[in-house]
Design a protein around this motif. Sequence first.
Motif, mmCIF file in Angstrom:
data_model
loop_
_atom_site.group_PDB
_atom_site.id
_atom_site.type_symbol
_atom_site.label_atom_id
_atom_site.label_comp_id
_atom_site.label_asym_id
_atom_site.label_seq_id
_atom_site.Cartn_x
_atom_site.Cartn_y
_atom_site.Cartn_z
ATOM 1 N N UNK A 44 0.814 -1.223 0.000
ATOM 2 C CA UNK A 44 0.000 0.000 0.000
ATOM 3 C C UNK A 44 0.843 1.267 0.000
ATOM 4 N N UNK A 45 2.001 1.219 0.655
ATOM 5 C CA UNK A 45 2.860 2.402 0.726
ATOM 6 C C UNK A 45 3.441 2.729 -0.651
ATOM 7 N N UNK A 46 3.937 1.711 -1.339
ATOM 8 C CA UNK A 46 4.515 1.927 -2.671
ATOM 9 C C UNK A 46 3.455 2.412 -3.651
ATOM 10 N N UNK A 47 2.297 1.742 -3.645
ATOM 11 C CA UNK A 47 1.228 2.118 -4.568
ATOM 12 C C UNK A 47 0.680 3.500 -4.226
ATOM 13 N N UNK A 48 0.553 3.787 -2.925
ATOM 14 C CA UNK A 48 0.062 5.097 -2.513
ATOM 15 C C UNK A 48 0.959 6.215 -3.007
ATOM 16 N N UNK A 49 2.257 6.028 -2.907
ATOM 17 C CA UNK A 49 3.199 7.047 -3.359
ATOM 18 C C UNK A 49 3.141 7.206 -4.878
ATOM 19 N N UNK A 50 3.052 6.083 -5.587
ATOM 20 C CA UNK A 50 2.946 6.099 -7.049
ATOM 21 C C UNK A 50 1.671 6.827 -7.474
ATOM 22 N N UNK A 51 0.574 6.540 -6.778
ATOM 23 C CA UNK A 51 -0.705 7.168 -7.100
ATOM 24 C C UNK A 51 -0.664 8.681 -6.867
ATOM 25 N N UNK A 52 -0.063 9.106 -5.774
ATOM 26 C CA UNK A 52 0.023 10.534 -5.474
ATOM 27 C C UNK A 52 0.871 11.250 -6.524
ATOM 28 N N UNK A 53 1.970 10.643 -6.923
ATOM 29 C CA UNK A 53 2.803 11.240 -7.968
ATOM 30 C C UNK A 53 2.021 11.359 -9.276
ATOM 31 N N UNK A 54 1.231 10.355 -9.577
ATOM 32 C CA UNK A 54 0.380 10.384 -10.775
ATOM 33 C C UNK A 54 -0.625 11.532 -10.677
ATOM 34 N N UNK A 55 -1.233 11.675 -9.523
ATOM 35 C CA UNK A 55 -2.261 12.688 -9.308
ATOM 36 C C UNK A 55 -1.696 14.099 -9.415
ATOM 37 N N UNK A 56 -0.460 14.287 -8.979
ATOM 38 C CA UNK A 56 0.151 15.615 -8.967
ATOM 39 C C UNK A 56 0.884 15.949 -10.269
ATOM 40 N N UNK A 57 1.009 14.991 -11.173
ATOM 41 C CA UNK A 57 1.732 15.217 -12.428
ATOM 42 C C UNK A 57 0.986 16.219 -13.321
ATOM 43 N N UNK A 58 1.710 16.976 -14.123
ATOM 44 C CA UNK A 58 1.080 17.994 -14.975
ATOM 45 C C UNK A 58 0.016 17.426 -15.925
ATOM 46 N N UNK A 59 0.199 16.193 -16.366
ATOM 47 C CA UNK A 59 -0.721 15.628 -17.346
ATOM 48 C C UNK A 59 -1.933 14.933 -16.763
ATOM 49 N N UNK A 60 -2.136 15.037 -15.444
ATOM 50 C CA UNK A 60 -3.280 14.355 -14.836
ATOM 51 C C UNK A 60 -4.584 14.806 -15.503
ATOM 52 N N UNK A 61 -5.427 13.829 -15.789
ATOM 53 C CA UNK A 61 -6.733 14.126 -16.367
ATOM 54 C C UNK A 61 -6.781 14.037 -17.875
ATOM 55 N N UNK A 62 -5.626 13.865 -18.519
ATOM 56 C CA UNK A 62 -5.645 13.697 -19.967
ATOM 57 C C UNK A 62 -6.410 12.436 -20.358
ATOM 58 N N UNK A 63 -6.300 11.421 -19.511
ATOM 59 C CA UNK A 63 -7.082 10.193 -19.685
ATOM 60 C C UNK A 63 -8.110 10.116 -18.571
ATOM 61 N N UNK A 64 -9.371 9.971 -18.949
ATOM 62 C CA UNK A 64 -10.426 9.875 -17.929
ATOM 63 C C UNK A 64 -10.430 8.509 -17.251
ATOM 64 N N UNK A 65 -9.928 7.494 -17.939
ATOM 65 C CA UNK A 65 -9.833 6.138 -17.392
ATOM 66 C C UNK A 65 -8.414 5.650 -17.651
ATOM 67 N N UNK A 66 -7.753 5.170 -16.595
ATOM 68 C CA UNK A 66 -6.353 4.784 -16.756
ATOM 69 C C UNK A 66 -6.002 3.665 -15.784
ATOM 70 N N UNK A 67 -4.816 3.117 -15.964
ATOM 71 C CA UNK A 67 -4.281 2.061 -15.099
ATOM 72 C C UNK A 67 -2.928 2.498 -14.593
ATOM 73 N N UNK A 68 -2.756 2.498 -13.280
ATOM 74 C CA UNK A 68 -1.504 2.975 -12.676
ATOM 75 C C UNK A 68 -0.314 2.138 -13.115
ATOM 76 N N UNK A 69 -0.560 0.867 -13.404
ATOM 77 C CA UNK A 69 0.539 -0.030 -13.769
ATOM 78 C C UNK A 69 1.146 0.306 -15.119
ATOM 79 N N UNK A 70 0.452 1.072 -15.926
ATOM 80 C CA UNK A 70 0.985 1.442 -17.248
ATOM 81 C C UNK A 70 1.649 2.804 -17.215
ATOM 82 N N UNK A 71 1.832 3.356 -16.045
ATOM 83 C CA UNK A 71 2.429 4.698 -15.916
ATOM 84 C C UNK A 71 3.691 4.652 -15.064
#
Length: 243
Positions: A216-243
């Motif tokens: 959960x710690x690793x995934x949580x950190x990955x998810x937060x980085x994804x959320x804060x990235x400049x390109x967030x929202x370009x895809x309305x549906x996505x998979x964290x494992x492909x990023x």
Amino acid sequence: MIKAILTGHSKGLGLGIAQSLLGKGHPVLGLARSIHDELQHQFAPLLQQVAIDLSENSALEHWSSGPQLQEFIENATLLLLINNAGLVTPIGPLHAQNPLEIARSVQLNVTAPMVLSAKVAQLLKNGQQLRVLHVSSGAGRSPYPGWGVYCATKAALDTHAQTVKLDGQANVRICSLAPGVIDTGMQAQIRATDVKLFPNKQRFIDLNNAGALTSPQHTGDHLVNYLLAPGFGQRAVDDLRSN
């Protein structure tokens, strides 16, 4: 100032997300059935916790109509809403599903995220930006036998994100994100389910035995980085494992 509203923050993936946000210095308003005392002690100035059962519509309506949500949002420039809380139950074919469990899961998995998203968007003031992240699942995109309710509710989040994106509100970005298979209590619950109710049970046992579950710690950190990235929202549906 970046601030985050996070549901289900006191355990599992939600706790990993909370730790990552707080560790980066971002204030968090956590909504969950239980309070996490250790987290409060560690991040007292940054963390507000609300003990609330989001599967109870009246509880959500009462709290969201009060002052705490609006006061928390007040001085944020970028607001993050992470709809993480969810239930996998009821598990089993249609005739074995408890109607009360169905209603509770739909309320927590779908109604609460949609209500919170709308409520927060309505409270935004000029200049404030909102990013909404629904914690979805691959199960919403590939149905599993025995998971009719869980799959349907996660598919609903995907469609909700797609339609909100189509609305084109300039200060709102949204994504329904599948985070992968994580070593949480939900996974333990799945592995303990009777195979007659969930025929795909062995797949999740094999993943656990192979050490394929992420923390959960690793995934949580990955998810937060994804959320804060400049390109967030370009895809309305996505998979964290492909990023």
